[in-house]
Write a protein that holds these residues in place. Structure first.
Motif, mmCIF file in Angstrom:
data_model
loop_
_atom_site.group_PDB
_atom_site.id
_atom_site.type_symbol
_atom_site.label_atom_id
_atom_site.label_comp_id
_atom_site.label_asym_id
_atom_site.label_seq_id
_atom_site.Cartn_x
_atom_site.Cartn_y
_atom_site.Cartn_z
ATOM 1 N N ARG A 7 0.732 -1.123 0.177
ATOM 2 C CA ARG A 7 0.043 0.047 -0.086
ATOM 3 C C ARG A 7 0.942 1.403 -0.021
ATOM 4 N NH1 ARG A 7 -4.325 -1.034 4.902
ATOM 5 N NH2 ARG A 7 -4.690 -3.422 4.391
ATOM 6 N N VAL A 8 1.732 1.260 0.903
ATOM 7 C CA VAL A 8 2.761 2.421 0.865
ATOM 8 C C VAL A 8 3.362 2.630 -0.224
ATOM 9 C CG1 VAL A 8 4.683 3.388 2.269
ATOM 10 C CG2 VAL A 8 3.104 1.894 3.474
ATOM 11 N N SER A 9 3.758 1.745 -1.031
ATOM 12 C CA SER A 9 4.678 1.751 -2.234
ATOM 13 C C SER A 9 3.777 2.160 -3.446
ATOM 14 C CB SER A 9 5.076 0.370 -2.712
ATOM 15 O OG SER A 9 6.136 -0.358 -1.813
ATOM 16 N N LEU A 10 2.518 1.745 -3.535
ATOM 17 C CA LEU A 10 1.333 2.145 -4.346
ATOM 18 C C LEU A 10 1.358 3.797 -4.070
ATOM 19 C CD1 LEU A 10 -1.052 -0.596 -4.321
ATOM 20 C CD2 LEU A 10 0.232 -0.241 -6.108
ATOM 21 N N ASP A 11 0.881 4.155 -2.923
ATOM 22 C CA ASP A 11 0.899 5.671 -2.700
ATOM 23 C C ASP A 11 1.996 6.386 -3.035
ATOM 24 O OD1 ASP A 11 -1.446 5.250 -1.547
ATOM 25 O OD2 ASP A 11 -0.917 5.316 0.643
ATOM 26 N N THR A 12 3.365 5.952 -2.881
ATOM 27 C CA THR A 12 4.578 6.621 -3.362
ATOM 28 C C THR A 12 4.482 6.684 -4.720
ATOM 29 O OG1 THR A 12 5.582 5.594 -1.139
ATOM 30 C CG2 THR A 12 7.088 6.462 -2.994
ATOM 31 N N TYR A 13 4.099 5.623 -5.457
ATOM 32 C CA TYR A 13 4.201 5.416 -6.978
ATOM 33 C C TYR A 13 3.247 6.890 -7.333
ATOM 34 C CZ TYR A 13 3.822 4.015 -11.692
ATOM 35 O OH TYR A 13 3.917 4.088 -13.119
ATOM 36 N N TYR A 14 2.273 6.697 -7.156
ATOM 37 C CA TYR A 14 1.229 7.450 -7.326
ATOM 38 C C TYR A 14 1.881 9.361 -7.250
ATOM 39 C CZ TYR A 14 -2.823 10.803 -7.510
ATOM 40 O OH TYR A 14 -3.625 12.026 -7.995
ATOM 41 N N VAL A 15 2.276 9.349 -6.014
ATOM 42 C CA VAL A 15 2.735 10.875 -5.850
ATOM 43 C C VAL A 15 4.037 11.121 -6.870
ATOM 44 C CG1 VAL A 15 4.060 12.432 -4.277
ATOM 45 C CG2 VAL A 15 2.151 10.832 -3.508
ATOM 46 N N ARG A 16 5.013 10.045 -7.088
ATOM 47 C CA ARG A 16 5.886 10.626 -7.641
ATOM 48 C C ARG A 16 5.804 10.619 -9.396
ATOM 49 N NH1 ARG A 16 10.266 6.801 -4.252
ATOM 50 N NH2 ARG A 16 10.841 8.464 -3.032
ATOM 51 N N ASN A 17 4.681 9.719 -9.895
ATOM 52 C CA ASN A 17 4.109 9.601 -11.202
ATOM 53 C C ASN A 17 3.045 10.349 -11.406
ATOM 54 O OD1 ASN A 17 6.188 7.660 -12.336
ATOM 55 N ND2 ASN A 17 5.674 6.887 -10.401
#
Length: 479
Positions: free
Chosen positions: A445-455
């Motif tokens: 979940r944390v990785s998905l949120d991070t991916y969204y913010v960065r992309n």
């Protein structure tokens, strides 16, 4: 280092994947032309049924416009669109459609027959094509992507952890059209991630010659600079297209472009979230979505509120403190899905059930939560319990799309990524919600949120909004 001699690819079975980009491009082209034709004809026919005053034969004279669509789409790289991300494909489809309809409108004006054709028809056809063309392409990929003729065969150079991750990613996303068929590696042998290690890296030229594999992914990020340059020059140059996986895991990937810096390779990162125009556009999408969807949902909201009131005592709505942009707390609204003494029920459950306590400590959720009412369980499976958050969107506390709103107790689990989380508004939907929801682990979940913010991009938002309807329909991972 292994002294194993390379075996000629011809002595092994060739992969079932065929490099036939014309078939992939042809399927997409045919789908685009038919979709656009049905869209244009459908809009003209509906306008005629609603009392339009024009000669239908006039619009049949516009059939050559259908040839302009694939020409511009091809120029924008939409055929065969192998390896193209969905947000980038949406951006190019928008640009191509808009350009064609602008040319159509301007040509009718220059030819002094603008009053003959209906501007409403052109406008509605343009808007609908932005929906129908991506849907057709998504459907074609869904049904055809696993066919052996779809896309390109890809050999992965390096069978370590990164190479295995690449192979798994390509296997799980067949729609990309990049199909890993084998590994080349100087150290490993046998089967890796379900694929055979054919031999050493020096076999690459023979693989290209005998198997006609045109694409490769170089996945040895831990290698030294000298070693990477050696592999690229001696072996990677045999492939017409080589994708290099750098040692930059976690960095934005959608909006990075190569640039020349005085003869040196540079990677340009565009931080879209820091651009004022991007933030303004995101808020416009939010308000347009809420105003359009909110009015249609008013009857449903009323029925749900009445059902909650009739089922159990307590308020209709429930507000919970969440952390938003810049670390500010706000009250996120939901339909009440729990019994009125939910805190006491949870406390008793965790004290008497070690398995439930372990699950709660791991995920902050319970699959069989005793606090949830019968109606509440249905609302959660369908995600309708989150509809009141459109009020948070109107207040500017949330967005339609964004990271999952978290509580204070979860901040520690985000670690260094919490600062990244606070750069944007949390969303009603997002990558986590369309990727299996509660079936995903907390680290994912944390990785998905991070991916969204960065992309982030508006095209990624539109893609996730479309994916949300599918996720809600199947209720995957919702409880």
């Amino acid at each position: 280092m292994s002294t194993r001699l390379p075996t000629a690819p011809s002595t092994r079975s060739r992969p079932a994947v065929a490099n036939r980009p014309l078939l992939t491009a042809g399927a997409l082209l045919l789908g685009d032309v038919l979709t656009l034709a049905f869209t244009l004809v459908g809009v003209v026919w509906v306008r005629l049924m609603l009392g339009g005053q024009y000669e239908l034969s006039l619009y049949w004279q516009l059939w050559p416009i259908l040839l302009l669509f694939p020409a511009i789409f091809a120029f924008l790289g939409l055929y065969p669109a192998v390896g193209l991300s969905v947000p980038e494909e949406l951006r190019r489809i928008f640009a191509g459609n808009t350009l064609v309809f602008l040319l159509l409108g301007s040509s009718s004006f220059l030819l002094q027959n603008a009053d003959v054709f209906s501007r409403a028809i052109f406008l509605v056809a343009w808007a609908l094509s932005l929906l129908t063309v991506p849907l057709t392409r998504a459907s074609l990929r869904h049904f055809l992507a696993r066919q052996p003729w779809w896309g390109y065969a890809v050999v992965v150079l390096g069978a370590g952890k990164t190479g295995q991750a690449v192979a798994e990613a390509l296997r799980n996303q067949p729609g990309l059209g990049l199909k890993a068929v084998a590994f080349l590696d100087d150290e490993k042998q046998g089967q890796v991630a379900g694929l055979e290690v054919l031999g050493r890296l020096e076999m690459a030229p023979r693989l290209v010659r005998e198997w006609r594999v045109r694409h490769a992914v170089l996945a040895i990020p831990s290698a030294s600079r000298e070693r990477l340059l050696q592999v690229i020059e001696q072996y990677g140059s045999a492939f017409p297209r080589l994708i290099l996986i750098p040692n930059l895991f976690g960095m934005a990937s959608l909006w990075v472009s190569a640039t020349d810096v005085g003869g040196m390779l540079g990677l340009e990162l565009r931080h879209n979230l820091l651009q004022p125009w991007s933030q303004f556009l995101k808020r416009c999408i939010d308000y347009a979505g809420v105003l359009a969807g909110g009015l249609l949902l008013l009857p449903l909201l009323g029925l749900i509120a009445l059902a909650i009131k009739l089922e159990s005592r307590g308020p209709v709505f429930f507000a919970h403190k969440r952390i938003g942009k810049n670390g500010q707390t706000f009250r996120a609204w939901k339909f009440r899905t729990m019994v009125h003494n939910a805190d006491e029920v949870l406390r008793q459950t965790l004290e008497t059930n070690p398995n439930a306590r372990a699950e709660w400590e791991r995920d902050q959720k319970l699959r069989n939560d005793p606090r949830i009412t019968q109606l509440g369980r249905w609302l959660r499976r369908s995600s309708l319990d989150e509809l009141p958050q459109i009020w948070n969107v109107l207040l500017g506390e949330m967005s339609l799309v964004g990271p999952r709103p978290i509580v204070q107790a979860e901040v520690e689990r985000y670690g260094d990524r919490f600062a990244l989380y606070t750069q944007v508004l949390p969303g009603i939907t997002g990558l986590w919600q369309v990727s299996g929801r509660n079936d995903t682990g907390y680290a994912e979940r944390v990785s998905l949120d991070t991916y969204y913010v960065r992309n982030w991009s508006p095209w990624l938002d539109l893609y996730l909004i479309a994916r949300t309807f599918w996720a809600v329909l199947w209720s995957k991972g919702a409880y």
